[in-house]
Design a protein around this motif. Sequence first.
Motif, PDB file in Angstrom:
ATOM      1  N   THR A  21      15.257  56.929  48.647  1.00 36.38           N
ATOM      2  CA  THR A  21      15.990  56.177  47.707  1.00 36.38           C
ATOM      3  C   THR A  21      17.246  56.876  47.288  1.00 36.38           C
ATOM      4  O   THR A  21      18.133  56.189  46.590  1.00 36.38           O
ATOM      5  CB  THR A  21      15.128  56.067  46.346  1.00 36.38           C
ATOM      6  N   ALA A  23      20.898  57.172  47.343  1.00 39.90           N
ATOM      7  CA  ALA A  23      22.106  56.442  47.768  1.00 39.90           C
ATOM      8  C   ALA A  23      23.173  57.332  48.406  1.00 39.90           C
ATOM      9  O   ALA A  23      23.666  58.318  48.266  1.00 39.90           O
ATOM     10  CB  ALA A  23      22.880  55.878  46.427  1.00 39.90           C
ATOM     11  N   THR A  72      33.167  44.015  41.423  1.00 38.21           N
ATOM     12  CA  THR A  72      31.711  43.875  41.813  1.00 38.21           C
ATOM     13  C   THR A  72      30.949  42.731  42.133  1.00 38.21           C
ATOM     14  O   THR A  72      30.323  42.879  43.193  1.00 38.21           O
ATOM     15  CB  THR A  72      30.776  44.226  40.327  1.00 38.21           C
ATOM     16  N   SER A  95      22.952  49.269  47.294  1.00 36.10           N
ATOM     17  CA  SER A  95      22.060  49.091  45.841  1.00 36.10           C
ATOM     18  C   SER A  95      23.232  48.934  44.914  1.00 36.10           C
ATOM     19  O   SER A  95      24.373  48.999  44.879  1.00 36.10           O
ATOM     20  CB  SER A  95      21.346  50.323  45.686  1.00 36.10           C
ATOM     21  N   ALA A  96      22.752  48.530  43.529  1.00 34.79           N
ATOM     22  CA  ALA A  96      23.611  48.242  42.539  1.00 34.79           C
ATOM     23  C   ALA A  96      24.315  49.518  42.267  1.00 34.79           C
ATOM     24  O   ALA A  96      25.565  49.503  41.781  1.00 34.79           O
ATOM     25  CB  ALA A  96      22.594  47.965  41.301  1.00 34.79           C
ATOM     26  N   ASP A  97      23.551  50.702  42.292  1.00 31.02           N
ATOM     27  CA  ASP A  97      24.141  51.934  41.983  1.00 31.02           C
ATOM     28  C   ASP A  97      25.540  52.276  42.959  1.00 31.02           C
ATOM     29  O   ASP A  97      26.490  52.720  42.575  1.00 31.02           O
ATOM     30  CB  ASP A  97      23.302  53.244  42.008  1.00 31.02           C
ATOM     31  N   GLU A  98      25.242  51.884  44.270  1.00 31.49           N
ATOM     32  CA  GLU A  98      26.176  52.216  45.297  1.00 31.49           C
ATOM     33  C   GLU A  98      27.310  51.253  45.118  1.00 31.49           C
ATOM     34  O   GLU A  98      28.390  51.592  45.347  1.00 31.49           O
ATOM     35  CB  GLU A  98      25.444  51.800  46.584  1.00 31.49           C
ATOM     36  N   LYS A 100      28.244  49.810  42.011  1.00 33.48           N
ATOM     37  CA  LYS A 100      28.998  50.622  40.878  1.00 33.48           C
ATOM     38  C   LYS A 100      30.013  51.613  41.274  1.00 33.48           C
ATOM     39  O   LYS A 100      31.049  51.906  40.929  1.00 33.48           O
ATOM     40  CB  LYS A 100      27.901  50.898  39.916  1.00 33.48           C
ATOM     41  N   ASP A 101      29.516  52.517  42.100  1.00 32.29           N
ATOM     42  CA  ASP A 101      30.178  53.702  42.789  1.00 32.29           C
ATOM     43  C   ASP A 101      31.484  53.144  43.618  1.00 32.29           C
ATOM     44  O   ASP A 101      32.491  53.957  43.462  1.00 32.29           O
ATOM     45  CB  ASP A 101      29.348  54.530  43.651  1.00 32.29           C
TER      46      ASP A 101
END
Length: 111
Positions: A21, A23, A72, A95-98, A100-101
């Motif tokens: 998992t 990222a 986004t 992913s959502a975190d990627e 966002k980054d």
Amino acid sequence: MKHSTKIITAGTVLLLTAVLTHAAPAADNWETNCTKCHGADGKGQTKIGKKLNLQDYTDAAVQAKMTDADITKAITDGVLVDGKQKMKSFKDDLSADEIKDLVAYVRKFKS
């Protein structure tokens, strides 16, 4: 002995979950997915970027016009102009975190 085997098994499962998992860093995702069009420097001065008339992300005025939500949405859903795909969707790749980054990474181009 049974107890230590359970602990080792649980530790192995946790380690594998963390690895699977993990990222990718935003810089790696930018390099892999964005530089072909936007350039490594975010100026959009690549062959494709010029053809698509991409904006210069180092320009403070360009950055001021874009909200984080706009960036986004573009990364997640892609960009269509006059019914034609200008940028592909990355919702299945990142992913959502990627994402966002990546938004934060785009913000760092601002002069």
